[in-house]
Design an enzyme around this catalytic site. Structure first.
Site, PDB file in Angstrom:
ATOM      1  N   LYS A  54     -12.961 -35.863  59.842  1.00 22.22           N
ATOM      2  CA  LYS A  54     -12.546 -34.554  59.300  1.00 22.22           C
ATOM      3  C   LYS A  54     -12.417 -34.636  57.781  1.00 22.22           C
ATOM      4  CE  LYS A  54     -10.275 -33.560  63.650  1.00 22.22           C
ATOM      5  NZ  LYS A  54      -9.058 -33.456  64.446  1.00 22.22           N
ATOM      6  N   GLN A  98      -2.827 -34.569  64.607  1.00 21.20           N
ATOM      7  CA  GLN A  98      -3.841 -35.068  65.542  1.00 21.20           C
ATOM      8  C   GLN A  98      -3.225 -35.330  66.922  1.00 21.20           C
ATOM      9  OE1 GLN A  98      -7.165 -35.391  64.882  1.00 21.20           O
ATOM     10  NE2 GLN A  98      -7.513 -36.053  66.987  1.00 21.20           N
ATOM     11  N   ASP A 121      -6.532 -25.669  63.726  1.00 23.40           N
ATOM     12  CA  ASP A 121      -6.996 -26.013  65.076  1.00 23.40           C
ATOM     13  C   ASP A 121      -7.033 -24.763  65.970  1.00 23.40           C
ATOM     14  OD1 ASP A 121      -7.711 -28.677  65.135  1.00 23.40           O
ATOM     15  OD2 ASP A 121      -5.697 -29.403  65.579  1.00 23.40           O
TER      16      ASP A 121
END
Ligand code: NAD
Length: 283
Positions: A54, A98, A121
């Site tokens: 990312k 995460q 997200d």
């Protein structure tokens, strides 16, 4: 031979478009850069690799990013306190914690304290609820990735029978909502562990999206010739990454993803799209 749904190539095209849009924006022209902050709890090797990619994507697009590493022993209260600080940090436009998190931390509680405006997200209940209500929202990355990939290859969806295997929060549940939406018009069936025999429904489907995390769950014998099959789920057998779709699916499918590395790169591209949207909406 089936058409291969090439997530790498499609993601590269998406990244180019996202970069062009960013570069044309008043925000970037004024010298600002969208900034992603990732929080990695513990030292899971796979999670570390995902997070690292990312940051590489941010760098490739000229976006800023920052990684915060925390020990697996951190308390939930301390993690929530850090998120609170990042929520108020104007230099952080997108925030990811995460997953998965250590067992003593409630992932739902963590997602819920992330500012919905920075929830790149797209998993905050407010963003999921906005999506359900048809309002603008940061949308979950993997379902967005799957839809973008199907559209890129003009896979027919309107009025077609789509079977989604898996009703998880990351993929199956939001994807079902997106595919049944008015602008897609698919006829969606969600299959899960509570279904005794998947075969009749899979055989009857024009599109199969396997997001269960079960090795080789979809085999050629359950795929209607010419159907489109998308492998999303990942599992590990003897340390090797295994797809939800078996190798022989490519012999009967009309469209198929490679067994690895198609939805993943597209998911990251959708994350960059969300980051840009989040940054532009915060200025
Ligand atoms: P989850 O664990 O929350 O949900 C899995 C779902 O699969 C459950 O609803 C379960 O009922 C169903 N399922 C499991 N075994 C089944 C079986 N034998 N028959 C029918 N249904 C079955 O998972 P999630 O978070 O939604 O993710 C789904 C999968 O997608 C995981 O393997 C995950 O690793 C993968 N994933 C991949 C990407 C990517 O970028 N490629 C991104 C996110 C998730």
């Amino acid at each position: 031979m089936p058409v291969i749904l090439d997530g790498d190539a499609t993601a590269a095209a998406w990244r180019a478009r996202i970069k062009a849009r960013a570069d044309e924006s008043a925000f970037v022209r004024a010298g600002h850069r969208p900034c992603l902050v990732t929080v990695l709890v513990g030292d899971d090797e796979a999670s570390r690799a995902y997070v690292s990619r990312k940051h590489q994507d941010c760098e490739a697009l000229g976006f800023a990013s920052r990684q915060i590493d925390l020990p697996a022993s951190i308390s939930q209260a301390d993690l929530l306190a850090l998120i609170d600080i990042l929520n108020r940090d104007a230099a952080c436009h997108g925030l990811i914690v995460q997953l998965p998190l250590p067992a003593h931390i409630d992932a739902g509680a963590v997602i819920e304290v992330i500012s919905p405006d920075k929830d790149v997200d797209g998993l905050h209940p407010l963003n999921l609820g906005r999506m359900l209500a048809g309002q603008p929202a940061l949308r979950p990355c993997t379902p967005s990735a799957i839809l973008a990939l199907l559209r890129e290859y003009d896979v027919p969806l309107a009025g077609r029978r789509v079977a989604i295997i898996g009703r998880g929060l990351l993929v199956g549940r939001p994807l079902a909502m997106m595919l049944a939406d008015r602008d897609v018009d698919a006829v969606v069936t969600v299959l899960h562990r509570g279904v005794a025999d998947l075969t009749p429904m899979l055989r009857d489907s024009d599109v199969i999206i396997a997001a269960a995390g079960q090795p080789d769950l979809v085999r050629a014998e359950v795929v209607r010739p010419g159907a489109c099959v998308v492998g999303v789920g990942i599992s590990y057998v003897d340390g090797q990454m295994v797809s939800d779709i078996a190798e022989d699916v490519a012999q009967v499918a009309g469209w198929v993803t490679p067994r690895h590395g198609s939805v993943g790169p597209m998911t990251r591209a959708m994350l960059m799209r969300n980051l840009l949207n989040a940054a532009l909406s915060q200025t």
